[in-house]
Motif scaffolding. Sequence first.
Motif, PDB file in Angstrom:
ATOM      1  N   GLN A 290       0.720  -1.357   0.110  1.00  0.00           N
ATOM      2  CA  GLN A 290       0.077   0.039  -0.053  1.00  0.00           C
ATOM      3  C   GLN A 290       1.075   1.129  -0.151  1.00  0.00           C
ATOM      4  OE1 GLN A 290      -3.975   1.112   2.272  1.00  0.00           O
ATOM      5  NE2 GLN A 290      -2.265   1.242   3.752  1.00  0.00           N
ATOM      6  N   SER A 291       2.125   1.307   0.879  1.00  0.00           N
ATOM      7  CA  SER A 291       2.859   2.483   0.698  1.00  0.00           C
ATOM      8  C   SER A 291       3.441   2.713  -0.548  1.00  0.00           C
ATOM      9  CB  SER A 291       3.639   2.465   2.022  1.00  0.00           C
ATOM     10  OG  SER A 291       4.900   1.161   1.518  1.00  0.00           O
ATOM     11  N   ALA A 292       3.777   1.432  -1.224  1.00  0.00           N
ATOM     12  CA  ALA A 292       4.449   1.525  -2.554  1.00  0.00           C
ATOM     13  C   ALA A 292       3.505   2.005  -3.711  1.00  0.00           C
ATOM     14  CB  ALA A 292       5.037   0.345  -3.077  1.00  0.00           C
ATOM     15  N   SER A 293       2.003   1.698  -3.649  1.00  0.00           N
ATOM     16  CA  SER A 293       1.267   2.174  -4.538  1.00  0.00           C
ATOM     17  C   SER A 293       0.642   3.565  -4.394  1.00  0.00           C
ATOM     18  CB  SER A 293      -0.073   1.375  -4.500  1.00  0.00           C
ATOM     19  OG  SER A 293      -0.863   1.365  -3.089  1.00  0.00           O
ATOM     20  N   MET A 294       0.811   4.037  -3.205  1.00  0.00           N
ATOM     21  CA  MET A 294       0.614   5.544  -2.861  1.00  0.00           C
ATOM     22  C   MET A 294       1.716   6.273  -2.887  1.00  0.00           C
ATOM     23  SD  MET A 294      -1.618   4.947   0.762  1.00  0.00           S
ATOM     24  CE  MET A 294      -2.067   6.627   0.842  1.00  0.00           C
ATOM     25  N   GLY A 295       2.890   5.845  -3.503  1.00  0.00           N
ATOM     26  CA  GLY A 295       3.999   6.452  -3.931  1.00  0.00           C
ATOM     27  C   GLY A 295       4.951   7.023  -2.503  1.00  0.00           C
ATOM     28  N   SER A 296       4.502   6.191  -1.569  1.00  0.00           N
ATOM     29  CA  SER A 296       5.299   6.616  -0.067  1.00  0.00           C
ATOM     30  C   SER A 296       6.633   5.920  -0.208  1.00  0.00           C
ATOM     31  CB  SER A 296       4.320   6.422   1.103  1.00  0.00           C
ATOM     32  OG  SER A 296       3.249   7.176   1.002  1.00  0.00           O
ATOM     33  N   SER A 297       6.909   4.812  -0.589  1.00  0.00           N
ATOM     34  CA  SER A 297       7.960   4.019  -0.797  1.00  0.00           C
ATOM     35  C   SER A 297       8.232   3.398  -2.165  1.00  0.00           C
ATOM     36  CB  SER A 297       8.015   2.833  -0.042  1.00  0.00           C
ATOM     37  OG  SER A 297       7.089   1.887   0.111  1.00  0.00           O
ATOM     38  N   ALA A 298       9.387   2.999  -2.483  1.00  0.00           N
ATOM     39  CA  ALA A 298       9.717   2.287  -3.719  1.00  0.00           C
ATOM     40  C   ALA A 298       9.327   0.930  -3.702  1.00  0.00           C
ATOM     41  CB  ALA A 298      11.252   2.562  -3.846  1.00  0.00           C
ATOM     42  N   PRO A 299       8.739   0.393  -4.503  1.00  0.00           N
ATOM     43  CA  PRO A 299       8.306  -0.991  -4.565  1.00  0.00           C
ATOM     44  C   PRO A 299       9.621  -1.917  -4.945  1.00  0.00           C
ATOM     45  CG  PRO A 299       7.694  -0.184  -6.821  1.00  0.00           C
ATOM     46  CD  PRO A 299       8.134   1.018  -5.860  1.00  0.00           C
TER      47      PRO A 299
END
Length: 666
Positions: A290-299
């Motif tokens: 979820q954090s990656a999909s929101m742009g908060s972290s790199a996948p």
Amino acid sequence: MASPPHAAKVLVVGSVNGHLAEFFAKIKKLDAKHGPFSVLLVAGNLFGAVDQADGDEIGALLRDEIPVPIMTYAIVGDQELPRRVAERIALRSGEICSNLVVLAGQGVLQTSEGVKIAYISGRFASQDAASPDASPGDAAEPPDAAEPPDAAEPSKLECAFGRASINDLVAQVAAENEKAFQRTQAQPSIDILLTFDWPYGVVAAAQPGARFACNKVSFVCAAVMPRYHFAAGEGVFFERPPWKYDDRVVVGRGPAAAPHFTRFIGLGAANESRHGKQRWFYAMNVQSLQSASMGSSAPSAAPAGCTANPLFRFGRIGRTLDTRSLPRVLAAIDGTGDGDGDDDGGGGGRRGPGGRGGRGPPPPLSYVCHSCGQPGHWIGDCPTRDQQKRQRTDGPPPPGYVCRRCKEPGHWRADCPAGDARDRAHQADALAKCWFCLANPDVDQNLMVAIGDEAYVAMSKGALVVGGAPGGEFRGFASPIPGGGHVLVVPIVHTDSLRRTREAADDDDGGATRRLGAEIDRWAAAVAALFAEYGCVPLAFETSRCLPHVHTTLQMIPIPKAKAAAVRPALEALCAAEGLSIESGYPEAPQSGYFVVADPSTGDNLFLHIPKQTKGFNLEIGRKLAAALLGVPEREHWRECVVSEAEEGSERDKFIAAFARHDFAR
């Protein structure tokens, strides 16, 4: 600016089977040595058999006298819960004691670090154990005759689940996948999936005689698309290489987007089981999807050694689950797996023993033959095939005719009883290898654009045109449409001709043929609408030989709108060179082959009749027509235009992005 969220350190264990004080003492040592862990997950039986349960230990746990050192969530395996535990679950919504929650049923939970965990407890309600004599080559999962198609939920929800539970979980995940998005496509959001049963597909290489491998769990995993899937039902440790999905299934945004992948890990029991001592715990750092999909972290990047999706037929889902695709995804389970007999656990669609022509399992109760409209057999085994063959031979054989196969009079060679079994086997083998059948696990997913209920759109292999023409112009085979625009509209069900979709009555085969025709027309209209945005019209044509083993397609190639009026004259010129003539309709005989192209200037269909002996007929005449209109005769043959998979993928992605607003299946 907020700092990126920290990864959560997660510990997952297999079945515990009681001895709780000893188990949690082990966990305390593991936490001190490898932690600290944010959460502990139990993917199997936490408690032992009810008749063996240590009453004093259960009581001590409920009184908080056994310390639980980490926040722990445990699903239920195949053991019925002790009565006092079940009562505590009902009273406290799953909480047993401090730091311990039992996840009965199914659902999605989120930890304080943002890690999302989907779970479904128990075994599938009516799944029987696989035969202990099953060999690695046995492709089909044992059918569950005890379960009717619409079986209700089992009475013991704590250690079994049914289809309603699956539907509920998948619906919850669809909503979770959309939560972080506004006006953007959903992305996978489930970090961890917990089940007791292993899924078929991954089980084939590890445990050929697996007792609890379940196609329903394969469906759940394919729909949920977790980053990690843990299961403890086999009691052995097995870590499968990760697998990737369709290229459209990504995590992250913009340049940081990365292909999504799944890891499966089977776990042993904390106490030695029938398999002896097995690795029973697995620790990892989890950066939430979820954090990656929101742009908060790199996948996370897909690791080296990723394989194709091993879940076989369920790989057709091929896209991130959302509320729009939910009905279509849920419908897939009604034709697959346990008790339905449509999917084989070992891989390869219906190619296992005993089905089409004796080569696969029987169809599910919901399946209706698209040839005769009756249930009980696949279309490849339809009893009307003999009647269709006789139509081609125009009546009984003349006096004196002797079948060249069995050397007996009274029937045509095509109707020879001696040849029926061989013909069925040959046809079934041809269908299993069909390039366009989605049931074929080897179908080229790299070209897929969009999938509907009855038909799908794919880029053409060896496309006649490519993208990249500057300024919206059409230059030779350089098209102004992103990705070029040479696409195929293909029936999902093996179909040898689209003629029947035009001529079928509404009540034929329950309307299935008419629905197929309507969806093909809808896809064609969507593609034409995209072409129109770039000043192009489609050259849409079908070449059908009406042969059962040949899967027909509607090809669509963009041409400049200014050349629309030149289509008929160009076709007339080709006919003059080939000794053919343009006809006003289909051939009189229903089983005769034909070529049909829509005249983009008038909307009329222009027909060519393919003679029985097709040797002198150019089956690529539609492509030859397009090449003549565009002045690129060197691109008449698709094999001369094949490019690398990387180039195919690049062109496909460009077309998908442009086609998105016209894709009604999104």
